[in-house]
Design an enzyme around this catalytic site. Structure first.
Site, PDB file in Angstrom:
ATOM      1  N   ALA A 176       0.858  -1.186   0.000  1.00 42.60           N
ATOM      2  CA  ALA A 176       0.000   0.000   0.000  1.00 42.60           C
ATOM      3  C   ALA A 176       0.892   1.234   0.000  1.00 42.60           C
ATOM      4  CB  ALA A 176      -0.918  -0.003   1.222  1.00 42.60           C
ATOM      5  N   GLY A 177       0.936   1.922  -1.125  1.00 37.94           N
ATOM      6  CA  GLY A 177       1.807   3.097  -1.243  1.00 37.94           C
ATOM      7  C   GLY A 177       3.012   2.779  -2.096  1.00 37.94           C
TER       8      GLY A 177
ATOM      9  N   VAL B  50       9.931   4.599  -1.363  1.00 38.59           N
ATOM     10  CA  VAL B  50      10.243   3.346  -0.673  1.00 38.59           C
ATOM     11  C   VAL B  50       9.460   2.182  -1.284  1.00 38.59           C
ATOM     12  CG1 VAL B  50      10.209   2.138   1.540  1.00 38.59           C
ATOM     13  CG2 VAL B  50      10.780   4.580   1.455  1.00 38.59           C
ATOM     14  N   GLY B  51       8.170   2.413  -1.560  1.00 39.51           N
ATOM     15  CA  GLY B  51       7.342   1.363  -2.142  1.00 39.51           C
ATOM     16  C   GLY B  51       7.873   0.910  -3.492  1.00 39.51           C
TER      17      GLY B  51
ATOM     18  N   GLU C 180      10.721  -2.300  11.371  1.00 40.66           N
ATOM     19  CA  GLU C 180      12.163  -2.010  11.383  1.00 40.66           C
ATOM     20  C   GLU C 180      12.484  -0.693  10.698  1.00 40.66           C
ATOM     21  OE1 GLU C 180      15.300  -1.952  12.632  1.00 40.66           O
ATOM     22  OE2 GLU C 180      15.143  -4.134  12.725  1.00 40.66           O
TER      23      GLU C 180
ATOM     24  N   VAL D  96      12.210   3.415  12.350  1.00 41.03           N
ATOM     25  CA  VAL D  96      13.195   4.130  13.157  1.00 41.03           C
ATOM     26  C   VAL D  96      14.589   3.932  12.557  1.00 41.03           C
ATOM     27  CG1 VAL D  96      14.250   4.389  15.436  1.00 41.03           C
ATOM     28  CG2 VAL D  96      11.830   3.753  15.244  1.00 41.03           C
TER      29      VAL D  96
ATOM     30  N   GLU E 114      12.402  19.072   3.392  1.00 37.15           N
ATOM     31  CA  GLU E 114      11.110  19.326   2.753  1.00 37.15           C
ATOM     32  C   GLU E 114      10.915  20.829   2.552  1.00 37.15           C
ATOM     33  OE1 GLU E 114       8.928  16.790   2.147  1.00 37.15           O
ATOM     34  OE2 GLU E 114      10.131  15.241   3.131  1.00 37.15           O
TER      35      GLU E 114
ATOM     36  N   LYS F 267      10.354   8.914  16.542  1.00 40.11           N
ATOM     37  CA  LYS F 267      11.207   7.724  16.553  1.00 40.11           C
ATOM     38  C   LYS F 267      11.634   7.391  17.977  1.00 40.11           C
ATOM     39  CE  LYS F 267      12.844   8.817  11.898  1.00 40.11           C
ATOM     40  NZ  LYS F 267      13.862   9.603  11.164  1.00 40.11           N
TER      41      LYS F 267
END
Lengths: 433, 433
Positions: free
Chosen positions: A10-11, A15-16, A131, A134, A192, A207
């Site tokens: 999902a996404g 990263v996805g 995992e 953080v 950002e 985190k």
């Protein structure tokens, strides 16, 4: 061949997309190491046409991640949407409720709903892994969940935000102002457009709250984290720190005290020769102090598509190969409520920078106010303030011996009221790691 | 309550006694975290009367660890005897043959028989765990077996011997000679009466050989490790390194090259500001370079009863809670034979220290020999040799640009034959980590 593990992603952001590429291009290695194939059963993302470097068009696509979690022909959900509420929360809840294990890289989700989600996972006999949430690619969650199990943790110290560490490193090495450095970091994609979440210390706080729960077996309490960002750090502070033998880092610290657990994120001066002082650029690091091990430190990439995808993949591999420990190392009903510590005597002194109107007696008055509050000074440096229009101003740097946070606040209040200052005082805690 | 896991402990030295104490004094914590009690079912040690800080007299005692492995009423064996042959090997074999999982802290056993034992474990459907065998309390085995599973490793770099690192740290900080430092280390228990295994680099080589297998999926080949110890490092070398901006560490390096895998242990000059340079005293550290993560570093205590026992305990907890991955991350029949690399062009230059008879022309002759072998010099420092009886001798320190190991050897051979040297030349590789 053993039955494949089919995951739903999902996404499909950075990263996805990295994860999807890894699963497809490294499928042979992954199958060998996991002992069974890991397949993408379905995906959910808004834009089906975006080039993600790998052909995903043949997969089952869901516009709604919650539908993916509810109806996808999958054995596990990987949530990479982000954000503590909305679609991320809803799809994770849906998957856990269905008894599907969930892997997430979402620190905000964990910090705000981690304990409730761990309970939901336990109720449904399934697992929640995180995992990547953080310190990106550093296997700190596995180390704390599985390797430290015989240990009592006394303190966790982390450099948990790559943006802040990158900026502080560049300010130190290139003598840049905070503003110039931020513009550069934004241009390079390390910060950002709205950098508040990173430079304000909030990302690190999320985190830290997760690590606190793992370290001390307590429920997560993000609202109890004391947070101070790096916005007030100037080139003068960096130069003074260097001169005094220190480096400034945004440290996240959780520690046991007599009155409870203290969680704080703030700029900290640490000795230049400390191992944590060498953690430069976007690198993250976490040091854990325990009764049996003394200190262990893990350092590595805190962000980045591939590093984060690698951490997500290690969780997925754990699902594929075997049994996973409880979300926060102990079953959620064994977590104890978080008990916030009273603001503690800070050890190791303070760095104070003042812009002082160059008036007769100002210096003596400042020293007197310090003494009145029981603060003894280790060093005093006075020099012309750089870039201050008011030429009658001088920069005064004080380094104190050990004292309390309260004494410092009272002294600075008194000094401000005396009218000697031409700007807000700067205060940075010093820690000898 | 779930069925307890009963372990047999073979060997009750420092680590064994620490483990027994932990299991007894922390039984409540351990049971909570493991989800089931972990009990000592039986022990084996020569001396039943020694005070180990905890009462073990009620336990089943075996004089012979092999009998313990064969007949003990245990679910797993913990081997803490040490040594690559004899009782340690025999009892581990006996336990695995019986289908009992084994936890060991024995690097020599693993380095010499690891692959055969992994096969024996697989044949009998059981496991072999060894977190404590490399870098004591640092969870490097778990990280490499479980967290890096999607990654291709290109290099592993370690500070793996606490004795050497302790001595090098003290020599640097206190300007001590090697001999004085060794005497101190022996008096403090940081070095053995016969220190060869540690200071000769052999201990680090054993640990490196294990990491190599995990990193590259190859069979262990301890005999292929190039080993050089720290015996030749003098106070002059340390001082020169400091002056040049370096620190000397005994590094263990395994890396992929075009011709195979290179494994080497030798003193190395690394930049003083590198993270590995801050690893001081008996602390160990391992850096792993991979395709996805870039670099991650783990640092912590490399030895000590409690730290090692903590690592052993984490393995025992893994046995108690669930499934354990194959010994060397992939099933033993998937390990490929180790392919030794040809001696590679070393990158980063060399430090050379020569004791030169102060004769006219010696300097020019040395420079000529270097040039003849294609070696260009970055810096040359000449000074009076400290503590050299022959007052006509001078110490010459050369730092070269990148060149090959072979060129350096040929040049030093020629210089020696020219008769300018009053002692053996010193050569230390420089690496920019």
């Amino acid at each position: 061949m053993t039955k494949p593990l089919r995951i739903g992603i999902a996404g499909l952001g950075t990263v996805g997309a990295s994860l999807a590429r890894l699963l497809i291009t490294k499928s042979e290695t992954i199958t060998r190491r996991a002992g069974r194939p890991i397949e993408i059963g379905a995906v959910s993302a808004r834009d089906k046409t975006r080039d993600r470097g790998v052909d995903l068009s043949a997969l089952a696509w869901f516009d709604d991640p919650v539908k993916l979690a509810q109806d996808g022909e999958i054995d596990a959900l990987v949530e990479l949407i982000g954000g503590s509420e909305g679609a991320a929360l809803d799809c994770v809840r849906a998957a856990l409720s269905r008894g599907l294990p969930v892997v997430t890289a979402n620190k905000a989700l964990l910090a705000h709903h981690g304990v409730a989600l761990a309970r939901l996972a336990a109720e449904n006999g399934t697992e929640l892994l995180y995992e990547a949430a953080v310190a990106g690619g550093i296997p700190i969650i596995k180390a704390m969940r599985e390797s430290l199990s015989g240990n009592e943790v006394s303190r966790v110290t982390g450099i948990l935000n790559g943006t802040c560490n990158y900026m502080l490193t560049r300010m130190e090495r290139e003598n840049l102002s905070f503003e110039a450095c931020l513009r550069d970091a934004q241009a390079l994609g390390y910060a950002e457009a709205d950098p508040t979440f990173d430079i304000g210390g909030f990302d690190a706080a999320h985190k830290l709250a997760i690590l606190t729960s793992l370290a001390f077996g307590t429920e997560i309490d993000i609202d109890s984290v004391y947070v101070e960002g790096i916005q007030s750090i100037t080139a003068e502070d960096i130069a003074a720190a260097t001169e005094l033998g220190y480096t400034i880092k945004l440290l996240a610290v959780a520690q046991k005290t007599d009155t409870g657990i203290e969680q704080r994120v703030h700029p900290t001066m640490i000795p230049a020769e400390a191992a944590m002082a060498q953690i430069s650029g976007v690198t993250n690091a976490v040091t854990v102090d325990t009764d049996l091990l003394g200190s262990i430190m893990l350092a590595g990439p805190g962000a980045g598509g591939n590093a984060t995808a690698s951490a997500v993949l290690s969780d997925v591999m754990d699902l594929a190969t075997g049994v996973v420990p409880p979300t926060f190392a102990v079953p959620p009903d064994r977590l104890v409520p978080y008990e916030r510590a009273r603001m503690r005597t800070h050890e190791g002194g303070y760095y104070i920078r003042l812009s002082v109107r160059d008036r007769v007696g100002a210096f003596a008055s400042i020293a007197t106010r310090m003494a009145e509050n029981g603060i003894s000074l280790e060093s005093i440096v006075q020099r012309k303030a750089a870039g201050v229009a008011d030429v009658a101003s001088a920069m005064v740097v004080l380094v104190t011996h050990e004292t309390t946070e309260e004494a410092i606040r009272l002294a600075l209040k008194a000094i401000s009221e005396d009218g000697h200052l031409s700007g807000d005082p700067q205060m940075i805690r010093i820690e000898h790691l």
